[in-house]
Design an enzyme around this catalytic site. Structure first.
Site, PDB file in Angstrom:
ATOM      1  N   ARG A   1       0.833  -1.219   0.000  1.00 51.15           N
ATOM      2  CA  ARG A   1       0.000   0.000   0.000  1.00 51.15           C
ATOM      3  C   ARG A   1       0.866   1.266   0.000  1.00 51.15           C
ATOM      4  NH1 ARG A   1      -3.047  -3.754  -0.449  1.00 51.15           N
ATOM      5  NH2 ARG A   1      -5.144  -3.929   0.441  1.00 51.15           N
TER       6      ARG A   1
ATOM      7  N   SER B   1     -10.633  -1.097   4.079  1.00 48.93           N
ATOM      8  CA  SER B   1      -9.807  -1.367   5.266  1.00 48.93           C
ATOM      9  C   SER B   1      -9.359  -0.042   5.863  1.00 48.93           C
ATOM     10  CB  SER B   1      -8.554  -2.142   4.888  1.00 48.93           C
ATOM     11  OG  SER B   1      -8.880  -3.361   4.301  1.00 48.93           O
TER      12      SER B   1
ATOM     13  N   GLU C   1      -4.638   2.924   7.261  1.00 48.23           N
ATOM     14  CA  GLU C   1      -4.363   2.805   5.842  1.00 48.23           C
ATOM     15  C   GLU C   1      -5.032   3.973   5.125  1.00 48.23           C
ATOM     16  OE1 GLU C   1      -5.221   0.422   1.838  1.00 48.23           O
ATOM     17  OE2 GLU C   1      -6.696   0.511   3.414  1.00 48.23           O
TER      18      GLU C   1
HETATM   19  N1  EPU Z   1     -10.056 -11.608  10.191  1.00 50.81           N
HETATM   20  C1  EPU Z   1     -10.775 -11.844  11.343  1.00 50.81           C
HETATM   21  N2  EPU Z   1     -11.817 -11.021  11.651  1.00 50.81           N
HETATM   22  C2  EPU Z   1     -12.188 -10.014  10.860  1.00 50.81           C
HETATM   23  C3  EPU Z   1     -11.452  -9.744   9.668  1.00 50.81           C
HETATM   24  C4  EPU Z   1     -10.393 -10.574   9.359  1.00 50.81           C
HETATM   25  O1  EPU Z   1     -10.477 -12.767  12.093  1.00 50.81           O
HETATM   26  O2  EPU Z   1     -13.140  -9.324  11.209  1.00 50.81           O
HETATM   27  C5  EPU Z   1      -8.914 -12.483   9.862  1.00 50.81           C
HETATM   28  C6  EPU Z   1      -9.294 -13.810   9.259  1.00 50.81           C
HETATM   29  O3  EPU Z   1      -8.419 -14.765   9.795  1.00 50.81           O
HETATM   30  C7  EPU Z   1      -8.942 -13.677   7.794  1.00 50.81           C
HETATM   31  C8  EPU Z   1      -7.775 -12.710   7.853  1.00 50.81           C
HETATM   32  O4  EPU Z   1      -8.063 -11.855   8.977  1.00 50.81           O
HETATM   33  O5  EPU Z   1      -8.582 -14.902   7.264  1.00 50.81           O
HETATM   34  C9  EPU Z   1      -7.654 -11.854   6.620  1.00 50.81           C
HETATM   35  O6  EPU Z   1      -8.907 -11.261   6.352  1.00 50.81           O
HETATM   36  P1  EPU Z   1      -9.306 -10.793   4.872  1.00 50.81           P
HETATM   37  O7  EPU Z   1      -8.998 -11.847   3.896  1.00 50.81           O
HETATM   38  O8  EPU Z   1     -10.695 -10.265   4.922  1.00 50.81           O
HETATM   39  O9  EPU Z   1      -8.272  -9.651   4.566  1.00 50.81           O
HETATM   40  P2  EPU Z   1      -7.637  -8.461   5.398  1.00 50.81           P
HETATM   41  O10 EPU Z   1      -6.236  -8.789   5.675  1.00 50.81           O
HETATM   42  O11 EPU Z   1      -8.499  -8.094   6.566  1.00 50.81           O
HETATM   43  C10 EPU Z   1      -6.749  -7.304   3.243  1.00 50.81           C
HETATM   44  C11 EPU Z   1      -6.805  -5.973   2.580  1.00 50.81           C
HETATM   45  C12 EPU Z   1      -8.156  -5.789   1.890  1.00 50.81           C
HETATM   46  C13 EPU Z   1      -8.341  -6.886   0.879  1.00 50.81           C
HETATM   47  C14 EPU Z   1      -8.267  -8.228   1.602  1.00 50.81           C
HETATM   48  C15 EPU Z   1      -8.325  -9.395   0.651  1.00 50.81           C
HETATM   49  C16 EPU Z   1      -5.364  -4.516   3.894  1.00 50.81           C
HETATM   50  C17 EPU Z   1      -5.279  -3.357   4.829  1.00 50.81           C
HETATM   51  N3  EPU Z   1      -6.590  -4.926   3.550  1.00 50.81           N
HETATM   52  O12 EPU Z   1      -7.704  -7.291   4.302  1.00 50.81           O
HETATM   53  O13 EPU Z   1      -8.100  -4.555   1.183  1.00 50.81           O
HETATM   54  O14 EPU Z   1      -9.605  -6.776   0.225  1.00 50.81           O
HETATM   55  O15 EPU Z   1      -6.993  -8.319   2.294  1.00 50.81           O
HETATM   56  O16 EPU Z   1      -7.132  -9.474  -0.049  1.00 50.81           O
HETATM   57  O17 EPU Z   1      -4.329  -5.033   3.480  1.00 50.81           O
HETATM   58  C18 EPU Z   1      -8.555  -2.259   1.395  1.00 50.81           C
HETATM   59  O18 EPU Z   1      -7.339  -2.081   1.300  1.00 50.81           O
HETATM   60  O19 EPU Z   1      -9.362  -1.298   1.540  1.00 50.81           O
HETATM   61  C19 EPU Z   1      -9.066  -3.601   1.380  1.00 50.81           C
HETATM   62  C20 EPU Z   1     -10.368  -3.883   1.536  1.00 50.81           C
END
Ligand code: EPU
Length: 341
Positions: free
Chosen positions: A163, A239, A337
């Site tokens: 990012r 996010s 972010e």
């Molecule tokens: N998780 C939880 N609880 C929650 C959310 C997440 O336990 O409420 C855990 C779960 O274990 C899940 C892991 O976190 O497996 C990862 O969650 P998710 O796949 O939803 O992704 P994220 O890491 O929370 C990132 C990006 C998103 C992107 C997703 C999918 C960042 C800051 N965010 O989120 O990007 O859509 O991966 O690749 O890196 C954005 O940047 O605005 C955004 C939405």
């Protein structure tokens, strides 16, 4: 054409739906208009925005907001391997993803439905489901407001990281005008992040044949719709925090403090990335409200304008409360972010 508006209402220009104003708003739809713009005559500070989908306005903006309406998609070259496509900074990024999928080109299908525009995508190095936009960027074209000339940078010169890019640290010096992407015709689905395979009805080990970029795009869209608030219906900026990268020792300390809990993580070289959403959920914030602001009930990394009437200070208060909770529980400092203006 240049469009100038004073005391511009920004409610529809920021996905959080903050009811704030900009002293001046200037939109241009050609390179010529941008180059001819007299920056000294604008109210300062001058800030370039995209679709406002990664911004939190903390109040009225006292200067000038610039916005690109340069919109074109042009195939520059094509061979057996793929295409090079030049795309204007004002194109909605997901429209570009839809175009690529409709043509059968691989590369941006996992980035489907990310809100925002092409110019901002190259500044922010947007990413999702195992792909970052830097993976498909060949060259970024920009206007250098200091030297008053057009410049271009190969992806390797853009300082891309999670990012992040060097444009983010150049204090608005460069305005992205268009981006050249390289898309592939070779079969290249990327299915190994999270539940993409499940969304496609595949098991964890099968090597699928004959998938199309369109099918992967549709699976990604289904996953995002299930987890993330619908843009235009519930105010948010995706996010809100970055996923922190910590040392292995720190990760092991957290595991030791949570016996019997499997702490989700991804290896990043020698370090470990821990999903901030998981930590926020562990702190009990998922689905909670604080005044008109709230934490999305299906993805704790997303803060929302829960009632539509949230004031910037309500989002900021919730942000601080979450940072304090995560610090106290995990000893980790979250950083936003979302850009604060
Ligand atoms: N998780 C939880 N609880 C929650 C959310 C997440 O336990 O409420 C855990 C779960 O274990 C899940 C892991 O976190 O497996 C990862 O969650 P998710 O796949 O939803 O992704 P994220 O890491 O929370 C990132 C990006 C998103 C992107 C997703 C999918 C960042 C800051 N965010 O989120 O990007 O859509 O991966 O690749 O890196 C954005 O940047 O605005 C955004 C939405």
């Amino acid at each position: 054409m240049l469009k100038k508006e004073y005391s511009k209402d920004l409610s529809k220009l920021n996905s959080f739906g903050m009811k704030v104003q900009s002293r001046l708003f200037v939109e241009y739809d050609s390179l010529m208009d941008l180059v001819e713009l007299d920056f000294d005559e604008l109210f300062h500070p001058v800030k370039h925005i995209g679709a406002g989908s990664n911004l939190l306005f903390t109040g009225d903006f006292p200067g000038t907001l610039l916005h690109s309406a340069i919109r074109f998609t042009e195939v520059l070259s094509e061979d057996a391997k793929g295409v090079r496509v030049s795309v204007g900074s004002g194109v909605i990024f997901d429209d570009f993803c839809a175009w690529a999928a409709s043509k059968g080109y691989w590369g941006v299908e996992n980035l489907s439905l990310i809100p925002g525009e092409v110019g901002a995508s190259a500044v922010q190095n947007i990413g999702a489901y195992g792909v970052e936009v830097k993976d498909v960027i060949e060259t970024v074209y920009a206007y250098d407001t200091k030297e008053e000339e057009m410049v271009h940078f190969d992806a390797s010169a853009c300082g891309y990281a999670y990012r992040d890019s060097f444009f983010k640290h150049a204090e608005g010096r460069y305005i992205v005008t268009h981006v050249v992407f390289v898309l592939s015709k070779a079969y290249a689905p990327r299915l190994d992040y999270g539940n993409i395979r499940a969304a496609l009805g595949l098991d964890e080990t099968s090597v699928p044949k004959g998938l199309t970029p369109q099918q992967v795009r549709e699976a990604i869209i289904r996953i995002r719709r299930e987890k993330l608030p619908e843009v235009g219906k519930v105010g948010s900026a995706g996010s809100f925090f970055k996923n922190p990268v910590v040392s292995r020792a720190e990760y092991e300390r957290i595991c030791a403090q949570h016996p019997g809990v499997s702490v989700p993580h991804y290896e990043v070289g020698d370090a470990v990335k821990i999903p901030a959403g998981w930590m926020i959920e562990q702190c009990g914030w998922k689905g909670r409200r604080s005044g008109n602001a709230g934490v999305w009930d299906k993805q704790a990394l997303v803060l929302v304008n829960a009632t539509g009437a949230a004031l910037p200070e309500e989002i900021l208060r919730l942000e601080s409360q979450i940072i304090v909770s995560v610090r106290e529980r995990f000893g980790i400092e979250l950083s936003p972010e979302v850009e604060h203006l």
